[in-house]
Design a protein around this motif. Structure first.
Motif, short mmCIF file in Angstrom:
data_model
loop_
_atom_site.label_atom_id
_atom_site.label_comp_id
_atom_site.label_asym_id
_atom_site.label_seq_id
_atom_site.Cartn_x
_atom_site.Cartn_y
_atom_site.Cartn_z
N GLY A 1 35.62 32.55 43.39
CA GLY A 1 36.32 33.41 44.34
C GLY A 1 35.77 33.22 45.74
N ASP B 1 33.41 35.98 47.04
CA ASP B 1 32.27 36.26 46.17
C ASP B 1 30.96 36.18 46.96
N ALA C 1 39.73 35.75 46.02
CA ALA C 1 39.31 36.86 45.17
C ALA C 1 37.80 37.01 45.21
N ASP C 2 37.31 38.07 44.59
CA ASP C 2 35.89 38.40 44.59
C ASP C 2 35.27 38.04 43.24
N PHE D 1 36.69 38.51 39.23
CA PHE D 1 38.14 38.75 39.38
C PHE D 1 38.91 38.70 38.08
N SER E 1 36.77 44.64 41.23
CA SER E 1 37.07 43.36 41.86
C SER E 1 38.17 42.58 41.14
N HIS E 2 38.75 43.18 40.12
CA HIS E 2 39.81 42.49 39.38
C HIS E 2 40.95 42.09 40.30
N ASP E 3 41.40 40.86 40.14
CA ASP E 3 42.55 40.36 40.90
C ASP E 3 43.53 39.77 39.89
#
Length: 227
Positions: free
Chosen positions: A166, A169, A194-195, A198, A205-207
């Protein structure tokens, strides 16, 4: 879809692994390596997801040599406990947890060719396994903490590898990901907006979009190399 079974490593250590079986004849085996939170409900659901795609999925407890039956959540207290357990495993004598991963690979091999996939700490262990563990046909690493360090980037995988990172991150800075990509031109590296974490729908942090794309790429990768 799955349940826990006991496996035995080469040194005699016995440990639990969550095993999820497909409905029909397996198309291969996949070893699923946990984050620092144990073989919790998220990792079990990941294994169930691979089983639903036709694979025999085996998720070994990689904390078992220091503490069995770890099942943590994602709050601060659980995160601190997970880091402490990871540090204890890292401090084990040489071979250590890799023996348990190799036993999980051997168990998954009853289904045919075996791939390995890991998340966070499991991503790092999957990367290490790609260069040392016998019986693997492919490896996938999700935001493997530490795997972009110069020491880890210098490893030579013996099987095809895909890695997901990510760009947001903070644990794995993007410049280290790019350095890893340059050091490992044969590794299929994907970076998402995303982080860290993810893929996990239990984390803030879910994407969902990144997780779905990474899952599609992972399944296509395993289909190519496992069947």
């Amino acid at each position: 879809m799955g349940d826990f079974t006991d496996l035995q490593a080469a040194d005699g250590h016995r440990f639990a692994a969550y095993v999820a079986r497909p409905a029909g004849t397996p198309r291969g085996g996949i070893v699923v390596l946990q984050e620092i939170f144990g073989v919790n409900s998220h990792i079990r659901s990941v294994a169930d997801g691979f089983a639903a795609e036709g694979y025999l999925a085996v998720a070994p407890s990689t904390f078992s040599r220091v503490q069995p039956n770890v099942d943590l959540g994602y709050g601060e207290q659980d995160r601190n406990a997970g880091f402490a357990l990871k540090s204890a495993v890292d401090a084990l004598p040489a071979a250590g947890v890799m023996q348990d991963i190799e036993a999980a690979i051997a168990h998954a091999a009853q289904a045919g060719k075996v791939g390995i996939v890991g998340y966070c700490w499991g991503g790092l262990l999957s990367w290490r396994a790609a260069g040392s563990a016998p019986g693997l046909a492919a490896a996938v690493c999700y935001y493997g903490g530490g795997m972009t360090s110069p020491e880890e980037a210098g490893r030579q995988p013996r099987v095809p590898v895909m890695a997901h990172f990510g760009e947001k991150d903070h644990y794995i800075p993007l410049d280290t990901v790019e350095a890893f990509r340059r050091a490992q031109p044969d590794v299929e590296v994907h970076v998402y907006p995303a982080d860290h974490g993810f893929n996990c729908d239990q984390r803030g942090s879910h994407d969902a979009q990144a997780a779905q794309l990474a899952r599609t790429r992972t399944l296509e990768f395993f289909a190519r190399h496992l069947g």
